[in-house]
Motif scaffolding. Sequence first.
Motif, PDB file in Angstrom:
ATOM      1  N   LEU A 108       1.160  -1.599  -0.096  1.00 18.64           N
ATOM      2  CA  LEU A 108       0.331  -0.224   0.578  1.00 18.64           C
ATOM      3  C   LEU A 108       0.848   1.069  -0.533  1.00 18.64           C
ATOM      4  O   LEU A 108       2.345   0.604   0.529  1.00 18.64           O
ATOM      5  CB  LEU A 108      -0.772   0.521   1.214  1.00 18.64           C
ATOM      6  CG  LEU A 108      -1.875  -1.305   1.285  1.00 18.64           C
ATOM      7  CD1 LEU A 108      -2.245  -1.602   2.649  1.00 18.64           C
ATOM      8  CD2 LEU A 108      -2.972  -1.116   0.462  1.00 18.64           C
ATOM      9  N   PRO A 109       0.708   2.277  -0.884  1.00 14.95           N
ATOM     10  CA  PRO A 109       1.565   3.433  -0.269  1.00 14.95           C
ATOM     11  C   PRO A 109       1.253   4.164   0.536  1.00 14.95           C
ATOM     12  O   PRO A 109       2.096   4.934   0.641  1.00 14.95           O
ATOM     13  CB  PRO A 109       0.636   4.364  -2.090  1.00 14.95           C
ATOM     14  CG  PRO A 109      -0.718   3.764  -1.680  1.00 14.95           C
ATOM     15  CD  PRO A 109      -1.233   2.157  -1.459  1.00 14.95           C
ATOM     16  N   SER A 110       0.096   3.870   1.404  1.00 20.47           N
ATOM     17  CA  SER A 110       0.005   5.094   2.563  1.00 20.47           C
ATOM     18  C   SER A 110      -1.003   4.955   3.916  1.00 20.47           C
ATOM     19  O   SER A 110      -1.868   3.611   3.278  1.00 20.47           O
ATOM     20  CB  SER A 110      -0.674   6.614   2.315  1.00 20.47           C
ATOM     21  OG  SER A 110      -1.662   6.778   1.617  1.00 20.47           O
TER      22      SER A 110
ATOM     23  N   ALA B 284      -4.700   4.683   2.151  1.00 18.00           N
ATOM     24  CA  ALA B 284      -5.210   3.745   1.351  1.00 18.00           C
ATOM     25  C   ALA B 284      -5.265   3.262   2.002  1.00 18.00           C
ATOM     26  O   ALA B 284      -6.422   1.828   1.773  1.00 18.00           O
ATOM     27  CB  ALA B 284      -3.357   3.993   0.612  1.00 18.00           C
TER      28      ALA B 284
ATOM     29  N   GLU C  88       6.919  -0.789   5.969  1.00 20.12           N
ATOM     30  CA  GLU C  88       8.335  -1.674   5.391  1.00 20.12           C
ATOM     31  C   GLU C  88       9.232  -1.810   5.985  1.00 20.12           C
ATOM     32  O   GLU C  88       9.870  -2.839   6.045  1.00 20.12           O
ATOM     33  CB  GLU C  88       8.815  -0.407   4.153  1.00 20.12           C
ATOM     34  CG  GLU C  88      10.123  -0.900   3.840  1.00 20.12           C
ATOM     35  CD  GLU C  88      10.303  -1.897   3.024  1.00 20.12           C
ATOM     36  OE1 GLU C  88      11.331  -3.150   2.936  1.00 20.12           O
ATOM     37  OE2 GLU C  88       9.274  -2.610   2.651  1.00 20.12           O
TER      38      GLU C  88
ATOM     39  N   THR D  79       6.843  -5.999  -4.728  1.00 13.58           N
ATOM     40  CA  THR D  79       6.679  -4.245  -5.226  1.00 13.58           C
ATOM     41  C   THR D  79       7.624  -3.741  -3.727  1.00 13.58           C
ATOM     42  O   THR D  79       7.000  -4.519  -2.771  1.00 13.58           O
ATOM     43  CB  THR D  79       5.503  -4.213  -5.205  1.00 13.58           C
ATOM     44  OG1 THR D  79       5.182  -4.681  -6.719  1.00 13.58           O
ATOM     45  CG2 THR D  79       5.301  -2.715  -5.484  1.00 13.58           C
TER      46      THR D  79
ATOM     47  N   MET E 154       6.360  -1.212  -1.001  1.00 12.47           N
ATOM     48  CA  MET E 154       5.509   0.068  -0.572  1.00 12.47           C
ATOM     49  C   MET E 154       5.950   0.510   1.011  1.00 12.47           C
ATOM     50  O   MET E 154       6.579  -0.371   1.555  1.00 12.47           O
ATOM     51  CB  MET E 154       4.244  -0.235  -0.843  1.00 12.47           C
ATOM     52  CG  MET E 154       3.985  -0.098  -2.591  1.00 12.47           C
ATOM     53  SD  MET E 154       3.840   1.513  -2.791  1.00 12.47           S
ATOM     54  CE  MET E 154       4.717   1.559  -4.334  1.00 12.47           C
TER      55      MET E 154
ATOM     56  N   TYR F  59       2.517  -2.339   4.098  1.00 15.20           N
ATOM     57  CA  TYR F  59       1.630  -3.400   4.169  1.00 15.20           C
ATOM     58  C   TYR F  59       0.695  -4.367   5.270  1.00 15.20           C
ATOM     59  O   TYR F  59       0.539  -3.806   6.105  1.00 15.20           O
ATOM     60  CB  TYR F  59       3.051  -5.276   3.952  1.00 15.20           C
ATOM     61  CG  TYR F  59       4.473  -4.143   3.276  1.00 15.20           C
ATOM     62  CD1 TYR F  59       3.494  -4.767   1.934  1.00 15.20           C
ATOM     63  CD2 TYR F  59       4.948  -3.986   3.591  1.00 15.20           C
ATOM     64  CE1 TYR F  59       5.636  -4.452   1.195  1.00 15.20           C
ATOM     65  CE2 TYR F  59       5.758  -2.837   3.302  1.00 15.20           C
ATOM     66  CZ  TYR F  59       5.987  -3.885   1.154  1.00 15.20           C
ATOM     67  OH  TYR F  59       7.275  -3.096   1.212  1.00 15.20           O
TER      68      TYR F  59
ATOM     69  N   GLY G  50      -5.560   2.487  -7.716  1.00 12.30           N
ATOM     70  CA  GLY G  50      -3.857   3.311  -6.811  1.00 12.30           C
ATOM     71  C   GLY G  50      -4.244   3.288  -5.614  1.00 12.30           C
ATOM     72  O   GLY G  50      -3.230   2.774  -4.639  1.00 12.30           O
ATOM     73  N   SER G  51      -5.262   2.477  -4.351  1.00 17.14           N
ATOM     74  CA  SER G  51      -5.009   2.258  -3.513  1.00 17.14           C
ATOM     75  C   SER G  51      -4.412   1.084  -3.265  1.00 17.14           C
ATOM     76  O   SER G  51      -3.872   1.098  -2.141  1.00 17.14           O
ATOM     77  CB  SER G  51      -6.387   2.575  -2.362  1.00 17.14           C
ATOM     78  OG  SER G  51      -7.462   1.432  -2.306  1.00 17.14           O
TER      79      SER G  51
ATOM     80  N   ALA H 261      -1.000  -1.408  -4.514  1.00 20.57           N
ATOM     81  CA  ALA H 261       0.330  -0.701  -5.253  1.00 20.57           C
ATOM     82  C   ALA H 261       0.231  -2.521  -6.486  1.00 20.57           C
ATOM     83  O   ALA H 261       0.834  -2.743  -6.775  1.00 20.57           O
ATOM     84  CB  ALA H 261       1.573  -0.301  -4.568  1.00 20.57           C
TER      85      ALA H 261
END
Length: 476
Positions: free
Chosen positions: A229-231, A234, A258, A277, A279, A282, A311-312, A314
């Motif tokens: 996940l980017p944030s 999200a 991360e 990926t 990010m 997680y 986009g929520s 990744a």
Amino acid sequence: MSGTEVVERARAILGPAHVLVGPADTAPFLADWRGRYRGAALAVVRPADAAQVAAIVRLCAETGTPLVPQGGNTGVVGGAIPDDSGRSLVLCLSRLTCIRDVDPIGDSLTVEAGCTLAAVQATAEEAGRLFPMSLGSEGSCQIGGTIATNAGGTAVLRYGPMRDLVLGLEVVLPDGTLWNGLRALRKDNTGYALKHLFIGAEGTLGIVTAATLKLFPRPQSVATGFLALPSLDAALQVFAQLRGALGDRVTTAEILSESQLASVLAHVPGTARPLGTLMPWYLVVEVTDPMQGLDLAARLEDLLAIGLEDGSVADAAVARSQAQANAMWKLRHSVSEANRKSGIVVGHDTAVPVARIPDFVAHATMAIERVRPDARVVAVGHIGDGNIHLVAILPDSLRTSGEPLDRIAQAISAAVHEQAIALGGTISAEHGIGQSMRDALAAFKGPAEMALMQGIKQLFDPQGLMNPGKVVAARH
């Protein structure tokens, strides 16, 4: 009465083999598993049943001997470790392992306090039922300890903490009276719910010797996913989407930074990234249902596809075998081991309203870095109930630097707690208070609430002998 006489009387009650006094024999009971807390004791006593527990408590009440109950000794706040005066008896409950009753029709299980959580889970499974409490230490933590601390774990989202899983208790009170409250009733409106005073009291009001626990239908359909996940915003968006579509089938939702995942991968053998990926965040998600034949994996994949499109999410993987699911869960359950190997750990057990998690993590991380720029911050926790463990890992070189580690840890924790409280949160969600959080508790609760708690302590334990120095002090 002298300490020697107390020990001799304990031997007469339990037999010499179950009263440990030698340094080699008592050492494992006088320090916590992290080596942060150490104490001393007259002896370690190991009763075989509730009657012997009651006899030991009566001995302590008669002689004014402090008593420290101990289960699996897996706690992190020093709640089961005596002080260094050497006046206490440590009462180990590991011999109380009887499964007293299994009732699959009434969905209840009565066990003694020394049963490990794993043994209780296995007993429920043999009866075709589920006991849902799950912790990283479930192979060694004991039921009495999980009750004493009101443990949480990874399934709180669906099943609640230990407080929600206990139907009845058997407790030895500070004067040695054995209270039998082992009722398996779902509804009992006969006055004060006394059991709740002992759940989360950390042995300061009495010693839990047995419990009647709730059981549930076993999941027949299960899906486990690992999301990048980017944030944190999200993560909350994805969590809300999953809950909206699947409801209570979303059993667990565990977040890892991360930095936390990297620590696990670096220090725990047999771990690997489920995704290629990288990010910032997680999420480990488990979806369950007691009905057979549901393709929850396909349903989970469909929902994650929506996140991938907007986009929520990744990247994501859904386990196709139990081995894959176990590998995902190993990453989550190995965080304590990994962090301990990474440096000096200053951990926290904060919880905030779920919607405020991103603000808390951002503000508390900056607060830690202001106190100690050399700290590496990792985060792990239960996103569904707002319980985020923000951990500051300090360099091992500080152990020999001469800097006061306790003072550094206190400054870091004060900064983290300030951020949690400012957002309407708490300083302890599932680990308890023990000795490490007692001063912070007094500041958090305020005078009126502390006075009520001290009044309860005084009523139950006027001599202040039950797990002294933990949670609150008795008034003399």
